[in-house]
Design an enzyme around this catalytic site. Structure first.
Site, short mmCIF file in Angstrom:
data_model
loop_
_atom_site.label_atom_id
_atom_site.label_comp_id
_atom_site.label_asym_id
_atom_site.label_seq_id
_atom_site.Cartn_x
_atom_site.Cartn_y
_atom_site.Cartn_z
N HIS A 166 75.10 60.28 20.14
CA HIS A 166 75.57 59.64 21.36
C HIS A 166 76.48 58.49 20.96
O HIS A 166 76.01 57.47 20.44
CB HIS A 166 74.40 59.16 22.20
N GLU A 169 75.98 54.62 21.32
CA GLU A 169 74.83 54.02 20.64
C GLU A 169 75.26 53.57 19.24
O GLU A 169 74.85 54.11 18.22
CB GLU A 169 73.68 55.03 20.61
N HIS A 259 69.40 56.61 16.80
CA HIS A 259 69.90 56.46 18.16
C HIS A 259 69.71 55.03 18.66
O HIS A 259 69.14 54.18 17.97
CB HIS A 259 69.13 57.39 19.11
N GLU A 335 64.82 55.07 17.46
CA GLU A 335 65.46 54.44 18.61
C GLU A 335 65.49 52.92 18.41
O GLU A 335 64.48 52.32 18.04
CB GLU A 335 64.73 54.77 19.91
#
Length: 375
Positions: A166, A169, A259, A335
């Protein structure tokens, strides 16, 4: 006074910018998609004036809860990105700042440009431990860079690390830089030990087109790459297809996908507990990695994160799930927050490139802690 975003990773639409106290903006959608949240633009001509900028369509962004408790970043040198007063009310995001330079850049998070990506690749290939190859091309014709670190040998494990499926990010590629910098430090004993026992395949940017275009979540065609792993194609997701083709050649013993999460103000790991083949030993190995990382880096925690999928219900289009089921390897998604880390707040910069790089570097300690247990 002028606002511009026609540059690498730029994204903003100017509705009105005649009054410094009432600048009106909108974020542009990813091409071919309804996703949007990433913004990055330059303001010139407002030095020493208080500016108030309203992003009018913030309420329709992909993750509106991401605006709650969030602060945008600003920089006059594009090296240090400081948090600025930001409020979210009635679907509008308001940024306030008093620039101390003729030009100031604002962004959703500290950008990681394709220019910096090229500089990272150039720096890494100076090491005699690194081989660089282009494993494919994107829909816009950009190179898909893969760095191979370490020499193959009998009994060595194969580690794959990917980042920035993504594109908005950006903390993911900052983390990849931190991991690579430490891995290539010939004086670091952890890196030396790992390279004696494993070969690393690192793709620092899975989505060069989205990165350059200023997208939040998709590639040039508006495809979310992290929903393509069970159906990757040249037409929609050549980026994923290129990586999968190389993985078939090398095999995979450990997979890490890096991410950023828009809403949760924590660092955490999501595993593949919901795939059909997940076992109790898989759970012990995953928890050992997370526990090792938490003991090494206090910015990481194991209390907060995503809800765990029920057994057999995992979405196999997601990279971590596909990898765990296909290669029977330890597969994880790291994350990191767009906001500050709520457990260890730092008011000036919040979660930052430097902290992201340290988080990336810390992965090597956790990998070393479990390497001997990999299948």
């Amino acid at each position: 006074m002028r606002i511009s975003s026609v540059f690498d990773a730029g994204n903003i639409l100017v509705k009105s910018a005649s009054n410094p106290a009432d600048i009106r903006l909108e974020i542009e959608k990813d091409n071919g998609s309804d996703f949007y949240q990433w913004f990055y633009f330059r303001l010139t001509g407002a030095k020493d004036q208080v500016v108030r900028m309203t992003i009018e369509n913030a309420g329709g962004a992909a993750y509106p809860k991401g605006w709650e408790g969030y602060e945008a970043v600003a920089s006059t040198d594009r090296e240090v990105w400081e948090r600025i007063p930001t409020t979210y009310t009635d679907g509008k995001l308001v940024l306030e700042h008093k620039p101390d330079g003729d030009a100031v850049w604002f962004a959703y998070f500290a950008p990681y440009s394709m220019t910096r990506h090229d500089e990272l690749i150039a720096a890494c290939q100076q090491s005699g431990q690194v081989r660089l190859d282009v494993i494919g091309t994107t829909l816009d014709g950009r190179d898909m860079d893969r760095l191979i670190v370490g020499e193959p040998g009998s009994g060595k494990k194969t580690v794959w690390v990917i980042a920035r499926q993504h594109p908005g990010e950006t903390m993911a590629e900052w983390a990849a830089e931190g991991l690579l910098t430490r891995l290539l430090d010939e004086t670091d004993p952890v890196a030396r030990d790992l390279l004696d026992r494993a070969v690393f395949h690192v793709v620092p940017n899975m989505n060069p087109d989205g990165s350059f275009r200023g997208h939040l979540r998709t590639n040039a065609k508006g495809i979310n790459l992290n929903r393509e792993w069970d159906k990757a194609s040249e037409a929609n997701s050549p980026e994923v297809l290129a990586v999968l083709e190389e993985m078939k050649k090398t095999g995979v013993d450990l997979f890490l996908d890096m991410h950023g999460d828009e809403a949760l103000p924590y660092n955490f790991i999501a595993g593949a507990e919901g795939v059909p083949s997940f076992t109790e030993e898989d759970a012990r190995l995953l928890n050992a990695y997370k526990d090792a990382l938490a003991s090494i880096n206090p910015d990481f925690q194991t209390k907060h994160g995503y809800a765990v999928d029920k057994p057999g219900t995992a979405d196999l289009s997601i990279a971590t799930n596909w990898m765990a089921e296909t290669f029977r390897c330890l597969a994880m998604t790291l994350e990191m927050p767009f906001k500050d880390n709520a457990d260890m707040p730092e008011p000036s910069e919040g979660w930052s490139p430097d902290r992201s790089m340290k988080m990336g570097a810390s992965q090597l300690d956790a990998m070393r802690a479990v390497l001997h247990r990999l299948k």
